[in-house]
Design a protein around this motif. Structure first.
Motif, PDB file in Angstrom:
ATOM      1  N   ASP A 120       0.807  -1.214   0.000  1.00 11.99           N
ATOM      2  CA  ASP A 120       0.000   0.000   0.000  1.00 11.99           C
ATOM      3  C   ASP A 120       0.847   1.275   0.000  1.00 11.99           C
ATOM      4  O   ASP A 120       0.557   2.240   0.727  1.00 11.99           O
ATOM      5  CB  ASP A 120      -0.951   0.004   1.198  1.00 11.99           C
ATOM      6  CG  ASP A 120      -1.996  -1.104   1.096  1.00 11.99           C
ATOM      7  OD1 ASP A 120      -2.153  -1.669   0.004  1.00 11.99           O
ATOM      8  OD2 ASP A 120      -2.650  -1.395   2.115  1.00 11.99           O
ATOM      9  N   GLY A 121       1.909   1.270  -0.799  1.00 14.05           N
ATOM     10  CA  GLY A 121       2.731   2.456  -0.944  1.00 14.05           C
ATOM     11  C   GLY A 121       3.737   2.676   0.159  1.00 14.05           C
ATOM     12  O   GLY A 121       4.479   3.671   0.134  1.00 14.05           O
ATOM     13  N   GLN A 122       3.825   1.793   1.144  1.00 15.90           N
ATOM     14  CA  GLN A 122       4.788   1.945   2.219  1.00 15.90           C
ATOM     15  C   GLN A 122       6.191   1.546   1.739  1.00 15.90           C
ATOM     16  O   GLN A 122       6.335   0.803   0.769  1.00 15.90           O
ATOM     17  CB  GLN A 122       4.383   1.078   3.415  1.00 15.90           C
ATOM     18  CG  GLN A 122       3.037   1.425   4.019  1.00 15.90           C
ATOM     19  CD  GLN A 122       2.639   0.474   5.131  1.00 15.90           C
ATOM     20  OE1 GLN A 122       3.384  -0.437   5.490  1.00 15.90           O
ATOM     21  NE2 GLN A 122       1.455   0.679   5.691  1.00 15.90           N
ATOM     22  N   PRO A 123       7.236   2.028   2.407  1.00 15.74           N
ATOM     23  CA  PRO A 123       8.597   1.623   2.024  1.00 15.74           C
ATOM     24  C   PRO A 123       8.765   0.113   2.129  1.00 15.74           C
ATOM     25  O   PRO A 123       8.183  -0.546   2.991  1.00 15.74           O
ATOM     26  CB  PRO A 123       9.480   2.353   3.046  1.00 15.74           C
ATOM     27  CG  PRO A 123       8.650   3.501   3.520  1.00 15.74           C
ATOM     28  CD  PRO A 123       7.230   3.026   3.488  1.00 15.74           C
ATOM     29  N   ALA A 124       9.561  -0.444   1.237  1.00 13.31           N
ATOM     30  CA  ALA A 124       9.776  -1.886   1.209  1.00 13.31           C
ATOM     31  C   ALA A 124      10.497  -2.348   2.471  1.00 13.31           C
ATOM     32  O   ALA A 124      11.377  -1.663   2.993  1.00 13.31           O
ATOM     33  CB  ALA A 124      10.578  -2.270  -0.028  1.00 13.31           C
ATOM     34  N   MET A 172       0.034  -5.192  -3.108  1.00 13.81           N
ATOM     35  CA  MET A 172       1.145  -5.900  -2.462  1.00 13.81           C
ATOM     36  C   MET A 172       2.129  -6.364  -3.519  1.00 13.81           C
ATOM     37  O   MET A 172       1.742  -6.910  -4.567  1.00 13.81           O
ATOM     38  CB  MET A 172       0.655  -7.102  -1.650  1.00 13.81           C
ATOM     39  CG  MET A 172       1.799  -7.950  -1.111  1.00 13.81           C
ATOM     40  SD  MET A 172       1.274  -9.219   0.055  1.00 13.81           S
ATOM     41  CE  MET A 172       2.721 -10.304   0.034  1.00 13.81           C
ATOM     42  N   LEU A 173       3.424  -6.146  -3.234  1.00 12.16           N
ATOM     43  CA  LEU A 173       4.518  -6.570  -4.113  1.00 12.16           C
ATOM     44  C   LEU A 173       5.521  -7.358  -3.278  1.00 12.16           C
ATOM     45  O   LEU A 173       5.929  -6.907  -2.212  1.00 12.16           O
ATOM     46  CB  LEU A 173       5.183  -5.339  -4.736  1.00 12.16           C
ATOM     47  CG  LEU A 173       6.150  -5.573  -5.895  1.00 12.16           C
ATOM     48  CD1 LEU A 173       5.380  -5.973  -7.150  1.00 12.16           C
ATOM     49  CD2 LEU A 173       6.963  -4.305  -6.166  1.00 12.16           C
ATOM     50  N   TRP A 174       5.895  -8.549  -3.763  1.00 11.11           N
ATOM     51  CA  TRP A 174       6.897  -9.391  -3.095  1.00 11.11           C
ATOM     52  C   TRP A 174       7.977  -9.703  -4.122  1.00 11.11           C
ATOM     53  O   TRP A 174       7.678 -10.242  -5.194  1.00 11.11           O
ATOM     54  CB  TRP A 174       6.256 -10.666  -2.563  1.00 11.11           C
ATOM     55  CG  TRP A 174       7.175 -11.636  -1.872  1.00 11.11           C
ATOM     56  CD1 TRP A 174       7.672 -12.797  -2.372  1.00 11.11           C
ATOM     57  CD2 TRP A 174       7.679 -11.535  -0.531  1.00 11.11           C
ATOM     58  NE1 TRP A 174       8.451 -13.433  -1.444  1.00 11.11           N
ATOM     59  CE2 TRP A 174       8.472 -12.688  -0.298  1.00 11.11           C
ATOM     60  CE3 TRP A 174       7.528 -10.605   0.489  1.00 11.11           C
ATOM     61  CZ2 TRP A 174       9.121 -12.917   0.914  1.00 11.11           C
ATOM     62  CZ3 TRP A 174       8.183 -10.836   1.701  1.00 11.11           C
ATOM     63  CH2 TRP A 174       8.961 -11.976   1.906  1.00 11.11           C
ATOM     64  N   THR A 175       9.206  -9.325  -3.817  1.00  7.88           N
ATOM     65  CA  THR A 175      10.287  -9.480  -4.779  1.00  7.88           C
ATOM     66  C   THR A 175      11.465 -10.201  -4.144  1.00  7.88           C
ATOM     67  O   THR A 175      11.614 -10.247  -2.917  1.00  7.88           O
ATOM     68  CB  THR A 175      10.764  -8.117  -5.307  1.00  7.88           C
ATOM     69  OG1 THR A 175      11.349  -7.367  -4.227  1.00  7.88           O
ATOM     70  CG2 THR A 175       9.614  -7.329  -5.909  1.00  7.88           C
ATOM     71  N   SER A 176      12.317 -10.762  -4.993  1.00  7.99           N
ATOM     72  CA  SER A 176      13.547 -11.412  -4.540  1.00  7.99           C
ATOM     73  C   SER A 176      14.741 -10.669  -5.118  1.00  7.99           C
ATOM     74  O   SER A 176      14.654 -10.052  -6.191  1.00  7.99           O
ATOM     75  CB  SER A 176      13.581 -12.878  -4.962  1.00  7.99           C
ATOM     76  OG  SER A 176      13.508 -13.011  -6.367  1.00  7.99           O
ATOM     77  N   THR A 197      -7.177  -3.787   7.614  1.00 10.74           N
ATOM     78  CA  THR A 197      -6.066  -2.995   8.121  1.00 10.74           C
ATOM     79  C   THR A 197      -4.788  -3.517   7.493  1.00 10.74           C
ATOM     80  O   THR A 197      -4.463  -4.706   7.615  1.00 10.74           O
ATOM     81  CB  THR A 197      -5.967  -3.089   9.656  1.00 10.74           C
ATOM     82  OG1 THR A 197      -7.180  -2.599  10.228  1.00 10.74           O
ATOM     83  CG2 THR A 197      -4.791  -2.270  10.170  1.00 10.74           C
ATOM     84  N   THR A 198      -4.087  -2.648   6.799  1.00 17.97           N
ATOM     85  CA  THR A 198      -2.851  -3.057   6.142  1.00 17.97           C
ATOM     86  C   THR A 198      -1.879  -3.636   7.158  1.00 17.97           C
ATOM     87  O   THR A 198      -1.684  -3.081   8.247  1.00 17.97           O
ATOM     88  CB  THR A 198      -2.206  -1.857   5.421  1.00 17.97           C
ATOM     89  OG1 THR A 198      -3.132  -1.343   4.468  1.00 17.97           O
ATOM     90  CG2 THR A 198      -0.931  -2.270   4.713  1.00 17.97           C
ATOM     91  N   TRP A 199      -1.272  -4.743   6.797  1.00 14.74           N
ATOM     92  CA  TRP A 199      -0.337  -5.424   7.689  1.00 14.74           C
ATOM     93  C   TRP A 199       0.807  -4.500   8.077  1.00 14.74           C
ATOM     94  O   TRP A 199       1.288  -3.685   7.271  1.00 14.74           O
ATOM     95  CB  TRP A 199       0.207  -6.671   6.988  1.00 14.74           C
ATOM     96  CG  TRP A 199       1.252  -7.415   7.782  1.00 14.74           C
ATOM     97  CD1 TRP A 199       1.044  -8.422   8.667  1.00 14.74           C
ATOM     98  CD2 TRP A 199       2.667  -7.201   7.739  1.00 14.74           C
ATOM     99  NE1 TRP A 199       2.250  -8.849   9.183  1.00 14.74           N
ATOM    100  CE2 TRP A 199       3.262  -8.121   8.633  1.00 14.74           C
ATOM    101  CE3 TRP A 199       3.494  -6.320   7.033  1.00 14.74           C
ATOM    102  CZ2 TRP A 199       4.634  -8.190   8.829  1.00 14.74           C
ATOM    103  CZ3 TRP A 199       4.864  -6.381   7.238  1.00 14.74           C
ATOM    104  CH2 TRP A 199       5.417  -7.307   8.133  1.00 14.74           C
ATOM    105  N   ASN A 200       1.272  -4.621   9.307  1.00 15.62           N
ATOM    106  CA  ASN A 200       2.510  -3.966   9.730  1.00 15.62           C
ATOM    107  C   ASN A 200       3.219  -4.866  10.719  1.00 15.62           C
ATOM    108  O   ASN A 200       2.652  -5.837  11.224  1.00 15.62           O
ATOM    109  CB  ASN A 200       2.230  -2.579  10.326  1.00 15.62           C
ATOM    110  CG  ASN A 200       1.383  -2.650  11.582  1.00 15.62           C
ATOM    111  OD1 ASN A 200       1.863  -3.064  12.637  1.00 15.62           O
ATOM    112  ND2 ASN A 200       0.106  -2.266  11.476  1.00 15.62           N
ATOM    113  N   SER A 201       4.445  -4.553  10.996  1.00 15.23           N
ATOM    114  CA  SER A 201       5.276  -5.441  11.819  1.00 15.23           C
ATOM    115  C   SER A 201       4.810  -5.512  13.267  1.00 15.23           C
ATOM    116  O   SER A 201       5.291  -6.365  14.026  1.00 15.23           O
ATOM    117  CB  SER A 201       6.740  -4.990  11.774  1.00 15.23           C
ATOM    118  OG  SER A 201       6.859  -3.649  12.215  1.00 15.23           O
ATOM    119  N   ALA A 202       3.872  -4.650  13.661  1.00 17.31           N
ATOM    120  CA  ALA A 202       3.344  -4.707  15.028  1.00 17.31           C
ATOM    121  C   ALA A 202       2.064  -5.529  15.114  1.00 17.31           C
ATOM    122  O   ALA A 202       1.456  -5.610  16.180  1.00 17.31           O
ATOM    123  CB  ALA A 202       3.091  -3.295  15.541  1.00 17.31           C
TER     124      ALA A 202
END
Length: 705
Positions: A120-124, A172-176, A197-202
């Protein structure tokens, strides 16, 4: 006179009973039928674990699919089908518009790591193998991926796995970082406007991790009703254990077996008949049901199957326990029996169950379907399950004979009459949470999958080939009209090993996705019937094959290619609680994207990332693809028709060129009424009430199966 008084009293009692019966039946029927128009709640992502007692619920409204690097052309080059390469060299493995929830991602070892997650546009965010599988992580992002919601290559024997659900609203983008080996993901597409709610590390995960870490223990509630017994199984016959009355739900079914009997008991079949059926819905060897489809023995230092929802373990000398914790609801009756080839003594069983008042239209009964394929057909996938109706796939236990190149075979799952599989995995051991043939056949048992028994069982112990198990909870695979599970044997369907498999699923024979209309954009009559209009579109002929399978017969059709808009009307079932569009299109045209409108209102963005690039062994492209797009119920409910407008969206990153379509189909989600089951339930419960008044209520009856 006394006789007349007794007669009048008896008549009054009978009349009172008739009134009570009528009121009871009316109350039960009206209570349930009042919920027929509503749909069961969706417990998605990690909530599927938190509400695992509702695992039997049908899913209406979402669509489940997968993304993988499996070769679309049907060869065994299952590590090359990445979507594209970004200017900085990153390989795009997953690229989807929201709203959606990714429930599972698998990477091979650390190939291509660290991986990068953009939401959602957040930093990778960079995620490496060091962030996966930690029992007590202290820093992010590892804290969001605790064991067993992630697995390191050492824990899984060959895979890096993320099973923490990742919701996203827009993208959502998942890259290697480089070419990745054998990637696949499972995710749910949700209708436009679904609150997420967009996922976050918390995001909280510790409660689910703690729940899964109870693998190997009794996870059923400890306050439910209990039944137990000790049985002698008759050789070559069905031995009844118990009959329960409903509406109830079994929460635990366990067996305590003498060590000397464990192998023969593991090969005996558990039979469960729901609600008066003449053929059992559960009919499979007990060892398969416990997660071990191969040799039954007690390994040193670990359980045979340390599964969360089913498993097997003993002390290595006196007993072996087979434990099943699948929630198994029924409306009126559950008959449980065992068929054994040999006479077995001192088989102790224990059942825990509880009331289950949930509307019968909301859920399906539990099934275990066993299949044996002694001689797989060369060049053709095996079929392990083919059922119509509605439900969800929740587990697979597969004996593939030996951990060799037969494991190159890919699982392929077709949902709701799609001609191309929504889910295509890169190999058999990848499905079982391993990699590289479990690093040469290393046995492993984890809460949700593993290789518990294989051809390298210790000398003197039972050996019966090699078998994997995979339990699907957050990543269960729902279907609404048809489910087909097919399996490739070897990289090109060349393996001659025999296979045996048990598919674990919930289901009802009623279809909940009804085909409401079909539009063929290249057909003059179909265009006229549906008021089809698309300025500037082009008609063209395509001859091609379907994706993934080793051999695909070519088929031809005429379709359209457009770069503007297309609009048309489509019929709906007015009883619908939502709907989905299915498009048959040319996937050799890359990165197609369009905005969808229903009756002029936005319904989301339909994005088909990537394209089919290669050719098959006959030199033909595989361009045909079916793809589904869920529509918001707010735009479809109560309507018998809608106007669909598709607006092509040109993009530069990635570069696209057109929107193609050869067929559109509209499916209406309609909840089953289950009227016969409702009336039957009312009658059974009323009869029980009357009998209880007479002082002999048969809550549990032991009788022949």
């Amino acid at each position: 006179m006394l006789f007349r008084k007794k007669t009048r009293l008896l008549i009054l009692i009978i009349l009172l009973l008739v009134v009570i019966v009528g009121l009871t039946a009316y109350w039960q029927i009206s209570t349930i039928t009042n919920t027929v128009g509503s749909q069961p709640p969706l417990y998605l992502g990690l909530d599927a674990h938190r509400h695992w007692d509702k695992l039997s619920y049908l899913e209406l409204g979402d669509r489940v699919t997968g993304q993988s690097t499996a070769d679309l052309a049907g060869s065994n080059s299952d590590n090359r089908q990445y979507l594209r390469v970004l200017p900085d060299g990153e390989h795009v493995l997953f690229d989807q518009q929201g709203p959606g929830i990714v429930s599972f991602m698998r990477m091979q070892e650390n190939y291509g790591g660290p991986w990068h997650l953009s939401l959602d546009g957040q930093p990778a965010m960079a995620i490496g193998t060091q962030d996966l599988g930690q029992a007590h992580p202290l820093t992010n992002p590892a804290q969001t991926f605790p064991y067993p919601l992630s697995l390191s290559p050492q824990e899984s024997h060959g895979s890096s796995i993320i099973a923490t659900s990742i919701p996203f609203q827009q993208h959502m983008l998942w890259t290697s970082s480089s070419s990745n080996g054998n990637f696949y993901a499972l995710y749910r597409k949700l209708p436009y406007g679904t609150p997420l709610t967009t996922w976050n590390s918390a995001a909280p995960t510790n409660d689910v991790a703690a729940l899964l870490n109870r693998a190997g223990s009794n996870i059923a509630p400890n306050t439910i009703a209990q039944e137990h017994g000790d049985s002698t199984l008759v050789a070559g016959a069905i031995t009844p254990l118990v009959t329960l009355t409903g509406p109830s739900q079994i929460r635990s079914l366990t067996f305590h077996v003498p060590f000397s009997e464990m192998v023969r008991f593991g090969n005996a079949r558990l039979l469960i008949y729901w609600d008066g059926e003449s053929s059992p819905s559960v009919n499979a060897p007990l060892k398969f049901l416990a997660g071990d489809g191969a040799g039954v023995y007690q390994p040193n230092g670990r359980a045979l199957v340390n599964g969360w929802i089913a498993g097997a373990n003993g002390d290595g000398a006196t007993f072996m326990d087979f434990n099943l914790y699948w929630p198994m609801p029924f409306t009126t009756q559950a008959r449980i029996a065992i068929f054994a080839n040999d006479r077995l003594q001192n088989i102790a069983w224990h059942i825990g169950y509880e009331p289950f008042p949930d509307p019968p239209a909301w859920w399906g009964t539990f099934h275990a379907t066993y299949t044996s394929v002694p001689h797989p057909t060369p060049g053709q996938d095996m079929t392990f399950l083919d059922v119509t109706g509605s439900g969800k796939l929740v587990g697979t236990v597969i004996n593939f004979s030996a951990p060799d190149n037969t494991l190159e075979g890919d699982p392929r799952i077709y949902l709701d009459d799609s001609q191309t599989p929504q889910i295509a995995v890169t190999g058999t051991e990848e499905w079982g949470l391993g990699g590289n043939y479990w690093n040469g056949g290393q046995q492993v048992t984890l809460p949700l999958g593993g290789l518990p028994s294989s051809t390298n069982n210790p000398p003197g112990t039972d050996q019966d080939g090699a078998a994997l198990y995979r339990y699907l909870i957050a990543d269960s695979i729902p279907f609404n009209r048809h489910l087909i599970v097919r399996w490739e044997h070897g990289g090109a369907d060349e393996s001659t090993h025999p296979y045996r498999a048990t598919m674990l699923w919930y289901g009802t024979p009623t279809q909940t996705a009804l085909l409401s209309d079909t539009v063929q954009p290249a057909s003059a009559s179909s265009r006229l019937d549906h008021q089809y209009h698309s300025p500037g579109e082009q008609l063209y002929q395509l001859t091609s094959g379907n994706e993934y399978v080793v051999h695909s017969q070519l088929s031809s059709a005429q379709g359209t290619r457009m770069t503007s808009t297309a609009s048309f009307t489509m019929a709906l079932d007015p009883r619908n609680g939502g709907a989905f569009l299915r498009r048959t299109f040319d996937y050799c045209v890359p990165d197609q994207q369009a905005n969808i409108f229903i009756d002029g209102q936005p319904a989301g963005t339909w994005y088909s990332a990537g394209s089919s690039k290669g050719v098959d062994s006959e030199g033909q492209q595989r361009c045909w693809r079916d793809e589904d797009f869920p529509l918001p119920a707010s735009l479809t409910q109560g309507k018998s028709s809608v106007t669909v407008r598709i607006q092509f969206m040109p993009t530069n990153n990635p570069q696209n060129s057109a929107w193609t379509a050869f067929q559109y189909q509209m499916y209406s989600f309609v909840l089953p009424t289950r009227n016969s089951a409702i009336v039957g339930k009312a009658r059974v419960n009323t009869l029980g009430f009357i009998v209880s008044l007479l002082g002999d209520e048969p809550k549990r009856r032991y009788k022949d199966a």
